[in-house]
Design an enzyme around this catalytic site. Structure first.
Site, PDB file in Angstrom:
ATOM      1  CG  ASP A 135       7.370  24.842 -68.226  1.00 51.20           C
ATOM      2  OD1 ASP A 135       8.119  23.759 -68.758  1.00 51.20           O
ATOM      3  OD2 ASP A 135       7.388  25.008 -67.031  1.00 51.20           O
ATOM      4  N   GLY A 136       7.697  22.914 -71.641  1.00 49.96           N
ATOM      5  CA  GLY A 136       9.017  22.748 -72.506  1.00 49.96           C
ATOM      6  C   GLY A 136      10.824  22.731 -71.867  1.00 49.96           C
ATOM      7  NE  ARG A 186      18.238  14.982 -76.042  1.00 52.20           N
ATOM      8  CZ  ARG A 186      16.615  13.825 -75.182  1.00 52.20           C
ATOM      9  NH1 ARG A 186      17.046  13.217 -74.193  1.00 52.20           N
ATOM     10  NH2 ARG A 186      15.444  13.792 -75.821  1.00 52.20           N
ATOM     11  CG  ASP A 262       7.949   7.079 -75.430  1.00 56.02           C
ATOM     12  OD1 ASP A 262       7.137   6.656 -74.660  1.00 56.02           O
ATOM     13  OD2 ASP A 262       7.930   8.751 -74.586  1.00 56.02           O
TER      14      ASP A 262
END
Length: 499
Positions: A135-136, A186, A262
């Site tokens: 859902d992000g 961030r 990643d």
């Protein structure tokens, strides 16, 4: 993707001038999209230390405009929000395309001193094409952990992304149980990862690989452009920075938990805080990530995995570097760089100003003793600073950390002799060691207390803990409880990739 453009208005936000250098890359590097607004956002905490990096007045934290911008409900003028594509190796296996599944880059702003630009990225601002059925969203629990730890690491002097704010919402998402959401802002000069290069290599798009490498070198390593082989020099520099970062982590007992390619920064930053932890009862094989059943990212594996990841980056850069031999040559200094930095850090942690024969054996004996007695990592090194050469009775607080007191007595004689050999002075050594060995680190139970209070709408502990962690080397006697051994209930705490 939901149509949210009508809900997004442009904010002038006069204190920040936003551009987006990454957006100048070709469209295949990212997807442009708007953040998905959250209902009724509110400030959980704002970080004045981080805001100073971009010249933002902390008074802005309480403004409606700040809350709307850094929850993703509004855009600043000049912002070109996007999510980047990348790939990566996860737990040693090629995972294929990944990308910013919960992160949206708003753009970059100048640093307060004008020396560089800093990207602002929202984590938890809604679904992206790379969300992989997610859902992000980020939950309050994980957002608080990342917010606090990135600032704790910065105060420890360890390269890291930073955190400007946490914005909360009562919107619920389902994890193991329903949880409220949050958005962390961030900050870093760049969020490009090792996996960003792997993406183009494994997709056999060498032209895109070159475009990305040229962009990164021009923006962050311009001094390398004049070298004979800039791509080889770039790999060597990233390898060195990664080696130094691993040494920094080991020296404070920090465990990242998910060192996938990643999650590795091409600037040598600590990136993507998930199931991290700080070593408590010393165990070199400790696994902080409950998901990591094989122990790939255990504490004592981190330097080796850092090296493995640099080889993965080298593989991706091979078409640009030109030969296997030149690629291997760029990686050959990783181990010497790690050893040299770690050795220097360990000498500093023990208050040793010279390097002498037998030091490695002294360190090995110390760690073996700590392992046997399950000695608290942070408390041991902090109390070691109070060690006095001429007064064995001063050893008592340190000795109390050991089950094997006889073993400690033997080691303390060796350490005392080593200090005498370089004519060490107690007072000056103590001052130097206090600047090297922190009293305060983000123990999991401290984060958990702040989380549980926040889940009950009390955000005061987040601010208090952040301020304590921003002065990790200071005594702060009024906060001594925050440096104590963890309570028994903390033994049941677990963190995993879902954290």
């Amino acid at each position: 993707m939901p149509d949210v453009a009508a809900k997004t208005i442009e904010s002038t936000f006069p204190q920040l001038t936003v551009e987006n250098g990454f957006a100048a890359l070709p469209p295949e590097f990212y997807t442009r999209l708007m953040p998905t607004p959250v209902p009724a956002p509110y400030l959980v905490d704002g970080n004045d230390t981080a805001s100073a990096l971009i010249g933002l007045d902390p008074a802005a934290f309480s403004s409606r405009q700040f809350i709307d911008v850094f929850s993703g409900n509004q855009l600043m003028a000049g912002s070109q929000p996007l999510s980047a594509v990348y790939s990566g190796h996860q737990f040693g296996q090629w995972a294929g395309q990944l990308g910013d599944g919960r992160a949206i880059l708003l753009g970059d702003v100048p640093s307060h001193d004008g020396t560089h630009r800093i990207e602002l990225q929202l984590k938890g601002a809604g679904a992206t094409p790379y969300s992989r059925m997610g859902d992000g969203r980020a939950v309050l629990r994980s957002s608080i952990r990342e917010y606090l730890c990135s600032e704790a690491m910065a105060a420890l002097g360890i390269p890291t992304s930073r955190a400007l704010s946490v914005i909360g919402s009562d919107q619920l998402v389902m994890r193991e149980t329903p949880e409220t959401t949050a958005v962390v802002t961030r900050m870093a000069p760049s969020f490009v990862r090792f996996g960003s290069f792997e993406h183009w290599f494994y997709n056999k798009k060498h032209n895109s690989l070159k475009i990305l490498a040229d962009y990164v070198i021009a923006q962050f390593y311009p001094e390398l452009k004049a070298t004979e082989n800039p791509y080889q020099a770039f790999l060597a520099e990233v390898s060195k920075r990664t080696a130094h970062l691993m040494a920094d982590w080991q020296a404070v007992g920090f465990m990242h938990g998910v060192m996938n390619t990643d999650n590795m920064s091409i600037l040598g930053l600590t990136l993507d805080y998930g199931p991290f932890g700080f070593m408590e009862a010393f165990d070199p094989g400790h696994i902080c990530n409950h998901t990591d059943q094989q122990g790939r990212y255990a504490y004592d594996m981190q330097p080796q995995i850092g090296h493995w990841n640099c080889y993965a980056l080298g593989q991706a850069l091979l078409p640009l570097i030109g030969s296997v031999e030149d690629t291997q040559d760029a990686l050959k200094d990783y181990q010497p760089q790690y050893v040299a930095r770690y050795d220097a850090l360990m000498h500093a942690k023990l208050g040793l100003q010279t390097v002498q024969h037998g030091d490695e054996q002294l360190f090995d004996a110390m760690f073996a003793l700590m392992k046997t007695s399950h000695t608290d990592f942070t408390l041991f090194f902090r109390r070691l600073g109070d060690f006095q050469i001429s007064d064995p009775l001063s050893d008592s607080p340190l000795r109390d950390l050991f089950i094997d007191t006889a073993g400690f007595d033997t080691w303390s004689l060796q350490y005392r002799a080593r200090l005498k050999a370089e004519h060490s002075m107690d007072a000056s050594r103590r001052l130097a060691m206090q600047k090297t060995n922190p009293k305060y680190v983000l123990r999991n139970y401290l984060a958990q207390v702040a989380i549980e209070k926040a889940q009950n709408k009390d955000y005061s502990e987040i601010s208090k803990l952040r301020k304590i962690l921003q002065r990790p080397f200071d005594e702060q006697p009024e906060h001594a409880d925050y440096a104590a051994l963890p309570p028994d209930w903390a033994n049941g705490l677990e963190v995993s990739c879902s954290t």
